[in-house]
Write a protein that holds these residues in place. Sequence first.
Motif, PDB file in Angstrom:
ATOM      1  N   SER A  84       3.242  -0.560   5.615  1.00 27.52           N
ATOM      2  CA  SER A  84       3.970  -0.717   4.348  1.00 27.52           C
ATOM      3  C   SER A  84       4.829  -1.984   4.329  1.00 27.52           C
ATOM      4  O   SER A  84       5.076  -2.536   3.258  1.00 27.52           O
ATOM      5  N   LEU A 101       2.484  -4.710   3.169  1.00 27.41           N
ATOM      6  CA  LEU A 101       2.102  -4.463   1.781  1.00 27.41           C
ATOM      7  C   LEU A 101       3.269  -4.714   0.828  1.00 27.41           C
ATOM      8  O   LEU A 101       3.096  -5.307  -0.233  1.00 27.41           O
ATOM      9  N   LEU A 161      -5.084  -1.024  -0.967  1.00 23.85           N
ATOM     10  CA  LEU A 161      -4.572   0.279  -1.390  1.00 23.85           C
ATOM     11  C   LEU A 161      -5.534   1.082  -2.267  1.00 23.85           C
ATOM     12  O   LEU A 161      -5.590   2.304  -2.157  1.00 23.85           O
ATOM     13  N   ARG A 186      -7.822   3.472  -0.526  1.00 19.84           N
ATOM     14  CA  ARG A 186      -7.046   4.531   0.137  1.00 19.84           C
ATOM     15  C   ARG A 186      -6.546   5.574  -0.850  1.00 19.84           C
ATOM     16  O   ARG A 186      -6.183   6.677  -0.458  1.00 19.84           O
ATOM     17  N   MET A 187      -6.504   5.212  -2.137  1.00 22.60           N
ATOM     18  CA  MET A 187      -6.038   6.131  -3.165  1.00 22.60           C
ATOM     19  C   MET A 187      -7.198   6.923  -3.780  1.00 22.60           C
ATOM     20  O   MET A 187      -7.006   7.664  -4.732  1.00 22.60           O
TER      21      MET A 187
END
Length: 195
Positions: free
Chosen positions: A40, A43, A88, A91-92
Motif C-alpha cells: 500500500s 500504491l 488494483l 485484485r478487486m
Amino acid sequence: MAETRVVDTTANPAPLGLLGFGMTTVLLNIHNAGFFPIDSMILAMGIFYGGVAQIIAGIMEWRKGNTFATTAFTSYGLFWLTLVGLILIPRMGLDVAGPAADAAMPAYLVMWGIFTAVLFRGTWRISRALQFVFASLTVLFFLLALGDATGSETITRLAGWEGILCGASAMYTGLAQILNELEGKEIWPLGVVKK
C-alpha cells in the motif's frame, strides 16, 4: 494606447513534479530490485505523489505556457494512476478480457518508452540533468517491458537498480531547482543548455 503586460509571479512547479516522479520511482524500483513486495505504501505514493501531485504540477506549467512540462508532468501523473489501476483492478475482481497478461504489460511499457524517448529529444534544449532523467527513464521502460515479456527476474531486478538511479536523478533535479532558486545562484549544477 497603453501597453499592458502580465508578469508571471507564480512559483516554479517543476520541483513538485520532479520530486513526485522521482520519489515514487525510487520506491517502486526498490521493489523491482527485490527489496520488498509491492504494498500500500507504493500504491499510495503512486496515486497521490506520483499521480495527483504531478498532474497539479502539469496544470501549473500549463498556466505558465510550458507545453513540454505540461505534457510531461500530466502524462506521467496519469501513468502512475493507470499503473496503480493495472495493479488494483484485477485484485478487486474487475478484470476484463483483453490481451494475454504476458503481452499486455510489455505493450503498455513499450508505449511509455516510445513516448519518453521522444520527450528525451525535447530535453536537448533544456538541461543535462533533465537529459539524464529522460534518457534513464527511456531505458527503464524498455528494461521493464523486456523483463515482463521474458519473465526474467534478473532483467526486472536490473531495471529496478536502473530505476532507482533514474528516480534519484529526478529528485536531484527537483531539489537543485529549489536550492538554486533560494540561493539566487547555482548551488547544485543542472547543466543548463545555452541557447
